[in-house]
Design a protein around this motif. Structure first.
Motif, PDB file in Angstrom:
ATOM      1  N   GLY A   1      35.899  59.880   9.944  1.00 49.47           N
ATOM      2  CA  GLY A   1      35.969  61.283   9.595  1.00 49.47           C
ATOM      3  C   GLY A   1      37.384  61.786   9.425  1.00 49.47           C
ATOM      4  N   ASP A   2      38.345  60.903   9.422  1.00 50.33           N
ATOM      5  CA  ASP A   2      39.756  61.252   9.287  1.00 50.33           C
ATOM      6  C   ASP A   2      40.127  61.257   7.810  1.00 50.33           C
ATOM      7  N   PRO A   3      40.464  62.415   7.255  1.00 50.08           N
ATOM      8  CA  PRO A   3      40.742  62.479   5.817  1.00 50.08           C
ATOM      9  C   PRO A   3      41.961  61.672   5.404  1.00 50.08           C
ATOM     10  N   ALA A   4      42.796  61.289   6.353  1.00 54.11           N
ATOM     11  CA  ALA A   4      43.971  60.480   6.023  1.00 54.11           C
ATOM     12  C   ALA A   4      43.643  58.988   6.022  1.00 54.11           C
ATOM     13  N   SER A   5      42.457  58.639   6.471  1.00 53.73           N
ATOM     14  CA  SER A   5      42.091  57.216   6.581  1.00 53.73           C
ATOM     15  C   SER A   5      41.609  56.669   5.244  1.00 53.73           C
ATOM     16  N   HIS A   6      41.947  55.418   4.991  1.00 51.61           N
ATOM     17  CA  HIS A   6      41.459  54.766   3.779  1.00 51.61           C
ATOM     18  C   HIS A   6      39.950  54.628   3.804  1.00 51.61           C
ATOM     19  N   ALA A   7      39.354  54.687   4.997  1.00 53.04           N
ATOM     20  CA  ALA A   7      37.905  54.506   5.114  1.00 53.04           C
ATOM     21  C   ALA A   7      37.159  55.816   4.912  1.00 53.04           C
TER      22      ALA A   7
ATOM     23  N   ARG B   1      36.484  57.791   2.463  1.00 52.22           N
ATOM     24  CA  ARG B   1      35.561  57.947   1.340  1.00 52.22           C
ATOM     25  C   ARG B   1      34.571  56.808   1.221  1.00 52.22           C
ATOM     26  N   GLY B   2      34.414  56.069   2.317  1.00 58.03           N
ATOM     27  CA  GLY B   2      33.416  55.008   2.302  1.00 58.03           C
ATOM     28  C   GLY B   2      34.004  53.675   1.908  1.00 58.03           C
ATOM     29  N   PRO B   3      33.192  52.612   2.023  1.00 54.99           N
ATOM     30  CA  PRO B   3      33.682  51.252   1.778  1.00 54.99           C
ATOM     31  C   PRO B   3      34.074  51.041   0.320  1.00 54.99           C
ATOM     32  N   THR B   4      35.169  50.357   0.113  1.00 55.95           N
ATOM     33  CA  THR B   4      35.580  49.912  -1.208  1.00 55.95           C
ATOM     34  C   THR B   4      36.041  48.468  -1.060  1.00 55.95           C
ATOM     35  N   GLU B   5      36.428  47.879  -2.167  1.00 56.19           N
ATOM     36  CA  GLU B   5      36.889  46.496  -2.105  1.00 56.19           C
ATOM     37  C   GLU B   5      38.146  46.376  -1.252  1.00 56.19           C
ATOM     38  N   ARG B   6      39.003  47.394  -1.329  1.00 52.29           N
ATOM     39  CA  ARG B   6      40.259  47.337  -0.599  1.00 52.29           C
ATOM     40  C   ARG B   6      40.063  47.465   0.898  1.00 52.29           C
ATOM     41  N   ASN B   7      39.225  48.424   1.312  1.00 47.16           N
ATOM     42  CA  ASN B   7      39.150  48.709   2.737  1.00 47.16           C
ATOM     43  C   ASN B   7      37.964  48.030   3.420  1.00 47.16           C
ATOM     44  N   ALA B   8      37.372  47.060   2.756  1.00 45.83           N
ATOM     45  CA  ALA B   8      36.167  46.403   3.291  1.00 45.83           C
ATOM     46  C   ALA B   8      36.375  45.926   4.721  1.00 45.83           C
ATOM     47  N   ALA B   9      37.573  45.449   5.029  1.00 45.45           N
ATOM     48  CA  ALA B   9      37.817  44.909   6.367  1.00 45.45           C
ATOM     49  C   ALA B   9      37.631  45.974   7.436  1.00 45.45           C
ATOM     50  N   MET B  10      37.878  47.221   7.082  1.00 46.23           N
ATOM     51  CA  MET B  10      37.728  48.293   8.065  1.00 46.23           C
ATOM     52  C   MET B  10      36.275  48.512   8.450  1.00 46.23           C
ATOM     53  N   PHE B  11      35.358  48.055   7.611  1.00 44.34           N
ATOM     54  CA  PHE B  11      33.943  48.241   7.889  1.00 44.34           C
ATOM     55  C   PHE B  11      33.319  46.964   8.443  1.00 44.34           C
ATOM     56  N   GLY B  12      34.149  45.962   8.666  1.00 43.96           N
ATOM     57  CA  GLY B  12      33.679  44.728   9.278  1.00 43.96           C
ATOM     58  C   GLY B  12      33.773  44.831  10.790  1.00 43.96           C
TER      59      GLY B  12
ATOM     60  N   VAL C   1      41.496  46.394  13.182  1.00 44.41           N
ATOM     61  CA  VAL C   1      40.230  47.119  13.202  1.00 44.41           C
ATOM     62  C   VAL C   1      39.748  47.219  14.642  1.00 44.41           C
ATOM     63  N   THR C   2      39.506  48.442  15.100  1.00 42.86           N
ATOM     64  CA  THR C   2      39.123  48.658  16.499  1.00 42.86           C
ATOM     65  C   THR C   2      37.630  48.887  16.650  1.00 42.86           C
ATOM     66  N   ARG C   3      37.060  49.623  15.697  1.00 42.94           N
ATOM     67  CA  ARG C   3      35.620  49.831  15.640  1.00 42.94           C
ATOM     68  C   ARG C   3      35.272  49.881  14.171  1.00 42.94           C
ATOM     69  N   ARG C   4      33.981  49.871  13.867  1.00 44.92           N
ATOM     70  CA  ARG C   4      33.607  49.978  12.463  1.00 44.92           C
ATOM     71  C   ARG C   4      34.108  51.279  11.882  1.00 44.92           C
ATOM     72  N   GLY C   5      34.901  51.171  10.813  1.00 41.40           N
ATOM     73  CA  GLY C   5      35.407  52.363  10.153  1.00 41.40           C
ATOM     74  C   GLY C   5      36.677  52.915  10.766  1.00 41.40           C
ATOM     75  N   GLU C   6      37.186  52.253  11.799  1.00 45.78           N
ATOM     76  CA  GLU C   6      38.406  52.751  12.433  1.00 45.78           C
ATOM     77  C   GLU C   6      39.417  51.614  12.584  1.00 45.78           C
TER      78      GLU C   6
END
Length: 141
Positions: A9-15, A17-28, A47-52
């Motif tokens: 929910g952090d507007p400054a985070s690459h994650a 706007r949801g998963p993309t090819e670039r930030n996929a690792a953040m959702f792993g 990556v500390t938690r999914r999406g963070e």
DNA sequence: GGTAAGATTGTCT
DNA sequence: GACAATCTTACCG
């Protein structure tokens, strides 16, 4: 060591706007590297938690000149971190975080650096008394 | 397929 | 303090 947090929910985070090819690792799974590149500079996150994730902004070198690990770009370059590391484990990958250290110093927080949104959130952290942090230096609260 | 913008850094004023 | 470097990703058509 100096870090910044990027949360769900952090507007400054690459994650944000949801998963993309670039930030996929953040959702792993947690415990993986998320490495992105900007202006020909690599930045390393854990990556500390999914999406963070936590951005590694600076560290104090065990050897070598003070300041050589200050800034995300310099730190990543010093460890040879690039997109090849993206998504790999921080425990078994090519670059590893070996052990956590229980801090004996106070942890300071302050505003994050280099972002244009949610700049007021004090999500940058460093240990009190370390030399290698970006300005403005976080303050005790 | 084209274009705008960026979790940076180094250099110039 | 301001800006260019330089290129990949994201987004729109």
């Amino acid at each position: 060591m100096e870090t910044e947090a990027y949360l769900v929910g952090d507007p400054a985070s690459h994650a944000f706007r949801g998963p993309t090819e670039r930030n996929a690792a953040m959702f792993g799974p947690a415990g993986r590297w998320y490495v992105f590149r900007i202006h020909q500079v690599h930045c390393a996150n854990v990556v500390t938690r999914r999406g963070e994730a936590v951005l590694l902004r600076a560290a104090t070198p065990r050897e070598g000149p003070l300041g050589s690990l200050r800034g995300p770009g310099r730190l990543a370059r010093a460890f040879g971190i690039d997109r090849r590391l993206d998504g790999s484990s921080i425990r078994t990958g090519a670059v590893r975080i070996v052990a956590g250290v229980r801090p004996t110093e106070r942890i300071l927080s302050g505003p994050r650096v280099g972002i244009s949104r949610a700049t007021e959130r004090p999500l940058r952290f460093c240990l009190a008394g370390v030399a290698d942090v970006s300005a403005p230096r976080p303050r005790p609260r």
